[in-house]
Design a protein around this motif. Structure first.
Motif, PDB file in Angstrom:
ATOM      1  N   GLN A 275       0.892  -1.249  -0.113  1.00 57.91           N
ATOM      2  CA  GLN A 275      -0.158   0.027   0.043  1.00 57.91           C
ATOM      3  C   GLN A 275       0.832   1.205   0.133  1.00 57.91           C
ATOM      4  OE1 GLN A 275      -3.174  -0.420   3.087  1.00 57.91           O
ATOM      5  NE2 GLN A 275      -3.718  -2.328   2.468  1.00 57.91           N
ATOM      6  N   GLY A 276       0.250   2.268  -0.578  1.00 54.94           N
ATOM      7  CA  GLY A 276       1.125   3.646  -0.524  1.00 54.94           C
ATOM      8  C   GLY A 276       2.367   3.457  -1.697  1.00 54.94           C
ATOM      9  N   THR A 277       2.345   2.624  -2.615  1.00 53.18           N
ATOM     10  CA  THR A 277       3.293   2.604  -3.669  1.00 53.18           C
ATOM     11  C   THR A 277       2.525   2.780  -5.133  1.00 53.18           C
ATOM     12  OG1 THR A 277       2.888   0.192  -4.101  1.00 53.18           O
ATOM     13  CG2 THR A 277       4.344   0.663  -2.521  1.00 53.18           C
ATOM     14  N   GLY A 278       1.271   3.223  -5.075  1.00 51.19           N
ATOM     15  CA  GLY A 278       0.739   3.548  -6.280  1.00 51.19           C
ATOM     16  C   GLY A 278      -0.170   2.417  -6.929  1.00 51.19           C
ATOM     17  N   LEU A 279      -0.062   1.224  -6.440  1.00 54.12           N
ATOM     18  CA  LEU A 279      -0.664   0.221  -6.777  1.00 54.12           C
ATOM     19  C   LEU A 279      -2.329   0.246  -6.994  1.00 54.12           C
ATOM     20  CD1 LEU A 279      -0.420  -2.707  -8.094  1.00 54.12           C
ATOM     21  CD2 LEU A 279       0.039  -3.415  -5.776  1.00 54.12           C
TER      22      LEU A 279
ATOM     23  N   GLU B  34     -13.175   7.436   0.542  1.00 55.43           N
ATOM     24  CA  GLU B  34     -13.629   8.485  -0.425  1.00 55.43           C
ATOM     25  C   GLU B  34     -12.616   9.373  -1.214  1.00 55.43           C
ATOM     26  OE1 GLU B  34     -14.875   8.422   2.411  1.00 55.43           O
ATOM     27  OE2 GLU B  34     -16.997   8.436   2.581  1.00 55.43           O
ATOM     28  N   ALA B  35     -11.649   9.924  -0.556  1.00 48.78           N
ATOM     29  CA  ALA B  35     -10.596  10.831  -1.073  1.00 48.78           C
ATOM     30  C   ALA B  35      -9.815  10.157  -1.955  1.00 48.78           C
ATOM     31  CB  ALA B  35      -9.803  11.299   0.071  1.00 48.78           C
ATOM     32  N   PHE B  36      -9.568   8.547  -1.784  1.00 52.18           N
ATOM     33  CA  PHE B  36      -8.828   7.757  -2.937  1.00 52.18           C
ATOM     34  C   PHE B  36      -9.367   7.999  -4.108  1.00 52.18           C
ATOM     35  CE2 PHE B  36      -8.335   3.388  -4.465  1.00 52.18           C
ATOM     36  CZ  PHE B  36      -6.961   3.508  -4.788  1.00 52.18           C
ATOM     37  N   TYR B  37     -10.796   7.898  -4.109  1.00 50.86           N
ATOM     38  CA  TYR B  37     -11.359   7.651  -5.510  1.00 50.86           C
ATOM     39  C   TYR B  37     -11.621   9.083  -5.988  1.00 50.86           C
ATOM     40  CZ  TYR B  37     -12.093   2.818  -4.130  1.00 50.86           C
ATOM     41  OH  TYR B  37     -11.786   1.601  -3.918  1.00 50.86           O
TER      42      TYR B  37
HETATM   43  C1  LIG Z   1      -7.363   1.844  -0.569  1.00 51.99           C
HETATM   44  C2  LIG Z   1      -6.073   1.107  -1.193  1.00 51.99           C
HETATM   45  C3  LIG Z   1      -6.841   0.227  -2.335  1.00 51.99           C
HETATM   46  C4  LIG Z   1      -5.529   2.173  -1.846  1.00 51.99           C
HETATM   47  O1  LIG Z   1      -4.253   1.684  -2.478  1.00 51.99           O
HETATM   48  P1  LIG Z   1      -2.774   2.236  -2.233  1.00 51.99           P
HETATM   49  O2  LIG Z   1      -1.977   1.261  -3.221  1.00 51.99           O
HETATM   50  O3  LIG Z   1      -2.422   2.214  -0.874  1.00 51.99           O
HETATM   51  O4  LIG Z   1      -2.879   3.645  -2.850  1.00 51.99           O
HETATM   52  P2  LIG Z   1      -1.945   4.419  -3.682  1.00 51.99           P
HETATM   53  O5  LIG Z   1      -0.865   4.193  -3.315  1.00 51.99           O
HETATM   54  O6  LIG Z   1      -2.182   3.871  -5.093  1.00 51.99           O
HETATM   55  O7  LIG Z   1      -2.347   5.776  -3.511  1.00 51.99           O
HETATM   56  C5  LIG Z   1      -3.032   6.533  -4.703  1.00 51.99           C
HETATM   57  C6  LIG Z   1      -3.528   8.065  -4.175  1.00 51.99           C
HETATM   58  O8  LIG Z   1      -4.495   7.922  -3.068  1.00 51.99           O
HETATM   59  C7  LIG Z   1      -4.262   8.284  -1.976  1.00 51.99           C
HETATM   60  N1  LIG Z   1      -4.648   7.401  -0.764  1.00 51.99           N
HETATM   61  C8  LIG Z   1      -4.552   6.088  -0.715  1.00 51.99           C
HETATM   62  N2  LIG Z   1      -5.176   5.669   0.310  1.00 51.99           N
HETATM   63  C9  LIG Z   1      -5.897   6.750   0.696  1.00 51.99           C
HETATM   64  C10 LIG Z   1      -6.971   6.794   1.551  1.00 51.99           C
HETATM   65  N3  LIG Z   1      -7.273   5.793   2.572  1.00 51.99           N
HETATM   66  N4  LIG Z   1      -7.671   8.072   1.862  1.00 51.99           N
HETATM   67  C11 LIG Z   1      -7.192   9.180   0.930  1.00 51.99           C
HETATM   68  N5  LIG Z   1      -6.480   8.986   0.055  1.00 51.99           N
HETATM   69  C12 LIG Z   1      -5.660   7.855  -0.147  1.00 51.99           C
HETATM   70  C13 LIG Z   1      -2.698   8.295  -1.839  1.00 51.99           C
HETATM   71  O9  LIG Z   1      -2.003   9.449  -0.855  1.00 51.99           O
HETATM   72  C14 LIG Z   1      -2.112   8.743  -3.281  1.00 51.99           C
HETATM   73  O10 LIG Z   1      -2.378  10.023  -3.661  1.00 51.99           O
HETATM   74  P3  LIG Z   1      -1.296  11.103  -4.296  1.00 51.99           P
HETATM   75  O11 LIG Z   1      -1.518  10.381  -5.606  1.00 51.99           O
HETATM   76  O12 LIG Z   1      -1.838  12.581  -4.195  1.00 51.99           O
HETATM   77  O13 LIG Z   1       0.074  10.581  -3.836  1.00 51.99           O
HETATM   78  C15 LIG Z   1      -5.402   0.172  -0.164  1.00 51.99           C
HETATM   79  O14 LIG Z   1      -4.916   1.271   0.691  1.00 51.99           O
HETATM   80  C16 LIG Z   1      -6.294  -0.830   0.383  1.00 51.99           C
HETATM   81  O15 LIG Z   1      -6.075  -2.019  -0.349  1.00 51.99           O
HETATM   82  N6  LIG Z   1      -6.913  -0.728   1.608  1.00 51.99           N
HETATM   83  C17 LIG Z   1      -7.523  -1.714   2.072  1.00 51.99           C
HETATM   84  C18 LIG Z   1      -8.706  -2.282   1.364  1.00 51.99           C
HETATM   85  C19 LIG Z   1      -9.734  -1.091   1.043  1.00 51.99           C
HETATM   86  O16 LIG Z   1      -9.933  -0.457   1.967  1.00 51.99           O
HETATM   87  N7  LIG Z   1     -10.109  -0.895  -0.377  1.00 51.99           N
HETATM   88  C20 LIG Z   1     -10.807   0.030  -0.900  1.00 51.99           C
HETATM   89  C21 LIG Z   1     -11.990  -0.289  -0.464  1.00 51.99           C
HETATM   90  S1  LIG Z   1     -13.095   1.091  -0.871  1.00 51.99           S
END
Ligand SMILES: CC(C)(COP(=O)(O)OP(=O)(O)OC[C@H]1O[C@@H](n2cnc3c(N)ncnc32)[C@H](O)[C@@H]1OP(=O)(O)O)[C@@H](O)C(=O)NCCC(=O)NCCS
Length: 149
Positions: free
Chosen positions: A79-83, A110-113
């Motif tokens: 996580q946190g690697t852009g995957l 929500e912010a992730f999406y």
């Molecule tokens: C949520 C999840 C899929 C994100 O994947 P990730 O590989 O950790 O995220 P990324 O490294 O690709 O991050 C992409 C961007 O989203 C942001 N981001 C990641 N997780 C976030 C969160 N929980 N809230 C807000 N922003 C988030 C990152 O900071 C990054 O921003 P940037 O491009 O400005 O640097 C992962 O943390 C996960 O598997 N979590 C547990 C399962 C889950 O909750 N899945 C989602 C279900 S809705």
């Protein structure tokens, strides 16, 4: 270590996929249930590093109108690697041409999406198998006493 992306399900270890969701965490999903869900999903991506599953996601789509993205998870070590971004981006790309690509986030994610271009829907509604639990977990608003009003 390079990542290997695939949509093929023939070599997928469903127990390993279930373990990925537990570890992420994204809940307890049975191997058999995952097999049903992934087999019926038009688009899916499985990401491997050195033979180990490190990320997964899928989209249920009808080929023209609606694609529903779900079950996005990345192993905590990755996580946190852009995957996660790459997983959703590939599913969005695969779903291009559909009139709408929808999803709902785990509360707090929500912010992730939003960073990936998703906007909040004003009128989204759902019937969960367990409505009370969905309210408790923050997915649904509590039902109104008089829905006709
Ligand atoms: C949520 C999840 C899929 C994100 O994947 P990730 O590989 O950790 O995220 P990324 O490294 O690709 O991050 C992409 C961007 O989203 C942001 N981001 C990641 N997780 C976030 C969160 N929980 N809230 C807000 N922003 C988030 C990152 O900071 C990054 O921003 P940037 O491009 O400005 O640097 C992962 O943390 C996960 O598997 N979590 C547990 C399962 C889950 O909750 N899945 C989602 C279900 S809705």
């Amino acid at each position: 270590m390079p990542l290997h992306w695939t949509s093929a399900l023939d070599a997928l270890d469903w127990e390993e996929l279930s373990a990925l969701y537990r570890a992420a965490p994204l809940g307890d999903k049975s191997p058999q249930g995952l097999k049903t869900a992934f087999t019926h999903s038009m688009f899916r991506f499985l990401v491997y590093e050195d033979g180990a599953l490190v990320g997964a996601g899928r989209a249920l789509a009808d080929g023209i109108d609606c694609a529903y993205i779900c079950d996005i998870a990345v192993l905590p070590s990755h996580q946190g690697t852009g995957l996660g971004r790459e997983l959703v981006s590939r599913l969005v790309e695969a779903s291009r041409g559909h009139r709408k690509i929808i999803l709902y986030a785990v509360p707090g994610k929500e912010a992730f999406y939003e960073k990936l271009g998703f906007a909040r829907m004003n009128t989204a509604m759902a019937i969960f198998q367990n409505q009370a639990q969905a309210v408790e977990r923050g997915y649904l608003q509590a039902p109104r006493e008089d829905p006709a009003k």
